[in-house]
Design an enzyme around this catalytic site. Structure first.
Site, mmCIF file in Angstrom:
data_model
loop_
_atom_site.group_PDB
_atom_site.id
_atom_site.type_symbol
_atom_site.label_atom_id
_atom_site.label_comp_id
_atom_site.label_asym_id
_atom_site.label_seq_id
_atom_site.Cartn_x
_atom_site.Cartn_y
_atom_site.Cartn_z
ATOM 1 N N ASP A 1 2.342 -17.003 0.110
ATOM 2 C CA ASP A 1 1.018 -17.413 -0.348
ATOM 3 C C ASP A 1 0.767 -16.760 -1.707
ATOM 4 O O ASP A 1 0.925 -15.543 -1.846
ATOM 5 C CB ASP A 1 -0.034 -16.944 0.666
ATOM 6 C CG ASP A 1 -1.412 -17.520 0.397
ATOM 7 O OD1 ASP A 1 -1.879 -17.429 -0.758
ATOM 8 O OD2 ASP A 1 -2.030 -18.039 1.339
ATOM 9 N N HIS B 1 -5.362 -19.866 5.810
ATOM 10 C CA HIS B 1 -4.140 -19.830 5.010
ATOM 11 C C HIS B 1 -2.899 -19.922 5.895
ATOM 12 O O HIS B 1 -1.876 -20.477 5.488
ATOM 13 C CB HIS B 1 -4.088 -18.537 4.185
ATOM 14 C CG HIS B 1 -4.994 -18.553 3.000
ATOM 15 N ND1 HIS B 1 -4.535 -18.501 1.704
ATOM 16 C CD2 HIS B 1 -6.347 -18.631 2.908
ATOM 17 C CE1 HIS B 1 -5.559 -18.539 0.866
ATOM 18 N NE2 HIS B 1 -6.670 -18.603 1.580
#
Length: 235
Positions: A111, A19
């Site tokens: 995120d 990520h």
């Protein structure tokens, strides 16, 4: 803030390498456009980093498990729950610290695994942008689970699942293995909660490009007003 910078963007990735990397590359692209970048990483992740990027500012926040992160938490659900509680406070403290240092933040790019970041941004009157590190097809599947269009896990082993926006069906064997784990329901809840407050964000960014996913792109609005595709490029 230095007059050479157009804005100051705070990047909040979910603290795992898969990520962080796309958001780091995106940060480099913003930086090349004279945007000041600060990346907020957890103390537990920073302890294991062998090399830090020298061109981008790094600041630490807490996920509530400073000694071992996800491994210390024991379960993914426990980690996410604690991260929300502690992360909201420490992210707020970081934003205040940067403001007091004369370098206030203008925007948070986060995120969607960490949807609580939107509320932190709103509390400070900041622009917020959700950055989906997975491609449109994966995001499309989770979104339609969130909306109740797709039911997971499948009820039969041979059941085919029709995904709006995709030209083909997927079979039960294509479903991620976590949906049959002991924590399946709670983990799936975390995945679909990525879309829980996208109506409050200013922008949605997706780690893809149009030519790769032409069909599904039209279905990736997610209730947001502005959606943009970005490209994973090392600049």
């Amino acid at each position: 803030m230095s007059t050479s910078h157009k804005a100051h963007c705070l990047i909040l990735p979910f603290p795992v390498q898969g990520h962080i990397n796309p958001m780091l590359q995106f940060s480099k692209r913003l930086q090349s456009k004279r945007v000041k970048i600060t990346i907020a990483l957890t103390k537990s992740f920073l302890k294991n980093m062998k090399e830090l990027p020298t061109s981008i500012s790094i600041e630490a926040i807490s996920d509530g498990y400073d000694d071992g992160g996800l491994h210390q938490a024991g379960t993914f659900v426990a980690y996410i729950t604690r991260f929300k509680e502690v992360g909201s406070d420490t992210l707020s403290q970081l934003i205040q610290k940067l403001a007091n240092s004369g370098c206030p933040v203008n925007c948070i790019v986060y995120d969607p695994f960490l949807p609580w970041a939107v509320e932190v941004a709103k509390n400070f009157g900041l622009i917020s942008a959700a950055f989906f590190t997975q491609n449109c097809a994966v995001d499309d599947i989770y979104y339609h689970v969130h909306k109740g269009v797709i039911k997971l896990p499948p009820t039969q082993n041979d059941e085919e699942i029709l995904i709006p926006g995709l030209s083909c069906t997927i079979e039960s064997s294509d479903v991620p293995t976590f949906v049959i784990s002991p924590e399946a329901e709670r983990i799936l809840e975390v995945m679909v909660n990525q879309f829980s407050n996208l109506d409050k964000v200013d922008w949605v960014l997706i780690n893809s490009f149009y030519e790769l996913e032409k069909e599904v792109t039209y279905f990736c609005r997610f209730g947001a007003s502005s959606v943009f595709l970005t490209i994973y490029i090392d600049v």
